[in-house]
Write a protein that holds these residues in place. Structure first.
Motif, PDB file in Angstrom:
ATOM      1  N   ALA A 418      -8.436   6.960  -9.175  1.00  0.00           N
ATOM      2  CA  ALA A 418      -7.144   7.549  -8.834  1.00  0.00           C
ATOM      3  C   ALA A 418      -6.537   6.865  -7.615  1.00  0.00           C
ATOM      4  O   ALA A 418      -5.325   6.620  -7.551  1.00  0.00           O
ATOM      5  N   VAL A 419      -7.388   6.537  -6.631  1.00  0.00           N
ATOM      6  CA  VAL A 419      -6.907   5.816  -5.446  1.00  0.00           C
ATOM      7  C   VAL A 419      -6.349   4.453  -5.847  1.00  0.00           C
ATOM      8  O   VAL A 419      -5.301   4.018  -5.364  1.00  0.00           O
ATOM      9  N   ARG A 423      -2.670   3.193  -5.241  1.00  0.00           N
ATOM     10  CA  ARG A 423      -2.435   1.987  -4.434  1.00  0.00           C
ATOM     11  C   ARG A 423      -1.541   1.000  -5.169  1.00  0.00           C
ATOM     12  O   ARG A 423      -0.641   0.399  -4.572  1.00  0.00           O
ATOM     13  N   ILE A 424      -1.754   0.844  -6.466  1.00  0.00           N
ATOM     14  CA  ILE A 424      -0.944  -0.089  -7.244  1.00  0.00           C
ATOM     15  C   ILE A 424       0.507   0.372  -7.307  1.00  0.00           C
ATOM     16  O   ILE A 424       1.444  -0.424  -7.154  1.00  0.00           O
ATOM     17  N   ARG A 426       2.140   2.315  -5.308  1.00  0.00           N
ATOM     18  CA  ARG A 426       2.815   2.314  -3.998  1.00  0.00           C
ATOM     19  C   ARG A 426       3.779   3.496  -3.820  1.00  0.00           C
ATOM     20  O   ARG A 426       4.962   3.343  -3.520  1.00  0.00           O
ATOM     21  N   GLY A 427       3.251   4.691  -4.059  1.00  0.00           N
ATOM     22  CA  GLY A 427       4.074   5.872  -3.826  1.00  0.00           C
ATOM     23  C   GLY A 427       4.625   6.501  -5.081  1.00  0.00           C
ATOM     24  O   GLY A 427       5.212   7.597  -5.012  1.00  0.00           O
ATOM     25  N   GLY A 428       4.440   5.878  -6.235  1.00  0.00           N
ATOM     26  CA  GLY A 428       4.957   6.438  -7.473  1.00  0.00           C
ATOM     27  C   GLY A 428       3.979   7.347  -8.182  1.00  0.00           C
ATOM     28  O   GLY A 428       4.201   7.698  -9.342  1.00  0.00           O
ATOM     29  N   VAL A 429       2.890   7.731  -7.500  1.00  0.00           N
ATOM     30  CA  VAL A 429       1.829   8.526  -8.126  1.00  0.00           C
ATOM     31  C   VAL A 429       1.618   9.817  -7.340  1.00  0.00           C
ATOM     32  O   VAL A 429       1.586   9.803  -6.106  1.00  0.00           O
ATOM     33  N   ASN A 448      -9.023   5.954   2.534  1.00  0.00           N
ATOM     34  CA  ASN A 448     -10.153   5.092   2.859  1.00  0.00           C
ATOM     35  C   ASN A 448     -11.272   5.391   1.858  1.00  0.00           C
ATOM     36  O   ASN A 448     -11.714   6.528   1.733  1.00  0.00           O
ATOM     37  N   LEU A 449     -11.731   4.358   1.152  1.00  0.00           N
ATOM     38  CA  LEU A 449     -12.670   4.587   0.066  1.00  0.00           C
ATOM     39  C   LEU A 449     -13.991   5.191   0.526  1.00  0.00           C
ATOM     40  O   LEU A 449     -14.667   5.856  -0.252  1.00  0.00           O
ATOM     41  N   ARG A 450     -14.367   4.977   1.777  1.00  0.00           N
ATOM     42  CA  ARG A 450     -15.644   5.548   2.215  1.00  0.00           C
ATOM     43  C   ARG A 450     -15.529   7.068   2.375  1.00  0.00           C
ATOM     44  O   ARG A 450     -16.531   7.772   2.345  1.00  0.00           O
ATOM     45  N   GLU A 451     -14.292   7.578   2.532  1.00  0.00           N
ATOM     46  CA  GLU A 451     -14.101   9.026   2.635  1.00  0.00           C
ATOM     47  C   GLU A 451     -14.562   9.743   1.385  1.00  0.00           C
ATOM     48  O   GLU A 451     -15.055  10.869   1.423  1.00  0.00           O
TER      49      GLU A 451
END
Length: 564
Positions: A418-419, A423-424, A426-429, A448-451
């Motif tokens: 989902a991240v 990210r792809i 850029r705000g449209g999700v 942050n993926l580690r979260e």
């Protein structure tokens, strides 16, 4: 007056515990709800990408394996060459579509053992493409022994007919002699999945390939032990570099041959690969993919450490956009490297010693930056997307590992996908969590993926009609909905397909839906008769691009309801 039971039958609101009216092909999922069975080829693709390791909340690993291998055997019986074509496409895609090669290697072995002559011919041509290393070849051979061999007291022995002998020989004839020599030098011997020794010398004895050149004749003779090292050195540069590396006796000499002869790390004696100084120079010479895969090793032995010069150089390479682009590094590659490195532990197989390391913060930061930079060439759809992550209890049950390192639960990996989508775009999700209610998600384009490792699913039951009823209630007009789930829905008062129909009728009749399966269970909430619904495998590295293309094209696919 008694209540009329027929009045409860509705084409618009059917409890998920009952079949949709007029849809007798629906099947009961392992959670007790009714869903759509995927067709044979979609189920096979799910297996090739997702595998069956770990099982699910509802189904033990052996049951899931039995189910999916049955699908594979049925597909081979129906159209074996198509099976080989599909497994080859999954295995050779760049970026790799499957995190692990073993399902494709097993499928190829099954095609050999159970296929008709046309299937075996297709498999013979595919073997060098799918089994790209000696390790892959050993896995293939071990699976083939179990499926196409004959029983012995100790297990099974292979029955190698002409087709298999030719295929094994073709592995040694594919590519230039020096390319094959390079693979032979990297690993002349490996172990099968059963733990048995397997060497290229064994392949020569079984296959008896005919050399097509003097150079290859020298190679075969050297592997068999009939050609002296000096003759092989003269004919094959890879053998010369390999023997040079194997003659190294000390750290200083190893550093010198790496710098002067560009000797790959796989050629060096095993005892020198535990020396920090050797890896400190290899940091600059290994390929980007090898660098990603060896970060844990370099940290464990002390080559990468806080404030170290080798750490600085590794970070510089990992964060170079040009280097990532040249190596065609995909966001999924970096994500997997980040999860493996951040886990701090690995145990490749149960008999292996547990390996531990303390991740270096600068390296973890570099991996996160590499992840961000790897999106540079991915074009957003420009469409509005709702991403729903199944956060029911079953999504937090199964853990997924890679090389003996835990990657996280199915829920964590769904959040990671989902991240990536956020990210792809850029705000449209907009991302939500769903169990028997809709919950706010923590996912943003800048997560942050580690979260994610600390996130837990909300738990409880599953109602996958909610993404559509919630979007309708909120009057959220979207072009597409992506659902990341194990498809074990059962709790809703209406089916997802019915809720989707209401959403389309009220807000957007062309809304597309992508159902990303996080386990290879064999069924989906996605209606196969709906041309604007696409079923895909959730751990497919190409998922963001599949969603991108499907939603961009208005949800129109020539094979409606099928995975692309």
């Amino acid at each position: 007056m008694s209540r009329d039971p027929l009045a409860a039958v509705s084409a618009f609101n059917t409890p998920q515990s009952a079949r949709l009216p007029g849809r007798p092909e629906q099947v009961r999922n392992d959670g007790g709800g009714f869903v759509f069975a995927k067709d044979l080829w979609t189920r096979l693709e799910d297996f090739l990408i997702l595998g069956t390791c770990g099982g699910t909340y509802y189904v033990h690993e052996w049951q899931l394996t039995e189910r999916n291998t049955g699908v594979l055997f049925d597909a081979i019986a129906e159209d074996g060459p198509r099976v080989v074509e599909l497994l080859t496409a999954v295995s050779t895609a760049r970026p790799p579509r499957a995190p692990k090669p073993r399902p494709a290697l097993f499928a190829l072995a099954a095609a050999y053992a159970m296929g008709d002559p046309a299937t075996r011919q297709a498999a013979k041509l595919a073997l060098p493409k799918v089994a790209r290393t000696t390790d892959h070849l050993a896995q293939f051979f071990g699976y083939f022994k179990n499926l196409g061999g004959k029983p012995t007291r100790g297990g099974a022995s292979p029955v190698t007919g002409r087709s298999v002998r030719t295929a094994l020989g073709s592995w040694l004839l594919e590519g230039s002699p020096d390319d094959v020599a390079f693979k032979a030098c990297k690993a002349a011997q490996r172990r099968t999945p059963q733990g048995e020794a397997f060497s290229l010398r064994d392949v020569l004895r079984i296959a008896h390939p005919v050399a097509d050149s003097e150079q290859r004749k020298v190679l075969f003779g050297w592997i068999a032990g009939n050609v002296p090292d000096e003759r092989a050195r003269e004919a094959l540069p890879a053998v010369d570099r390999f023997l040079t590396a194997k003659a190294v006796t000390g750290v200083a000499e190893a550093v010198r041959v790496v710098r002067e002869r560009n000797v790959p790390w796989e050629f060096l004696p095993d005892e020198l690969l535990s020396e920090p100084a050797v890896w400190e120079v290899l940091v600059d010479t290994v390929g980007m993919t090898a660098l990603l895969r060896n970060l844990a090793r370099m940290t464990r032995i002390g080559a990468l450490k806080p404030g170290g010069d080798a750490t600085r150089r590794a970070v510089a390479r990992l964060t170079s956009g040009d280097a990532l682009a040249r190596a065609r590094i995909h966001p999924m590659d970096v994500f997997l490297a980040l999860r493996v490195y951040g886990s701090g532990r690995a145990q490749p197989h149960p008999r292996a010693e547990l390996q531990r390391w303390q991740p270096v913060p600068a390296v973890r930061d570099a991996l996160e930056e590499a992840y961000e930079r790897s999106f540079a060439n991915v074009e957003p759809t420009g469409k509005r997307l709702l991403v729903a992550v199944d956060s029911s209890g079953s999504m937090g049950y199964s853990g997924i590992s890679l090389g003996g390192s835990p990657l996280g639960t199915v829920y964590e990996l769904a959040c990671a996908m989902a991240v990536m989508l956020a990210r792809i775009e850029r705000g449209g999700v907009h991302v939500i969590d769903v169990d028997t209610a809709v919950h706010a998600s923590k996912v943003t384009p800048r997560t942050n993926l580690r979260e994610i490792a600390a996130w837990q699913p909300s738990g409880g039951g599953t109602d996958l009609s909610l993404p559509f009823t919630w979007a309708l209630r909120e009057r959220m007009e979207v072009d597409g909905v992506v659902v990341l789930t194990d498809n074990e829905t059962w709790a809703g008062r209406s089916h997802p397909a019915q809720a989707l129909a209401r959403y389309r009728q009220a807000l957007n009749p062309r809304a597309g839906v992508v159902v990303a399966a996080m386990t290879a269970a064999g069924y989906s909430i996605g209606d196969p008769k709906d041309e604007r619904v696409l079923n895909v495998a959730g751990l497919d590295a190409s998922l963001p691009m599949i969603v991108n293309g499907f939603i961009r094209d208005g949800g129109q696919e020539s094979d409606g309801g099928r995975t692309s």
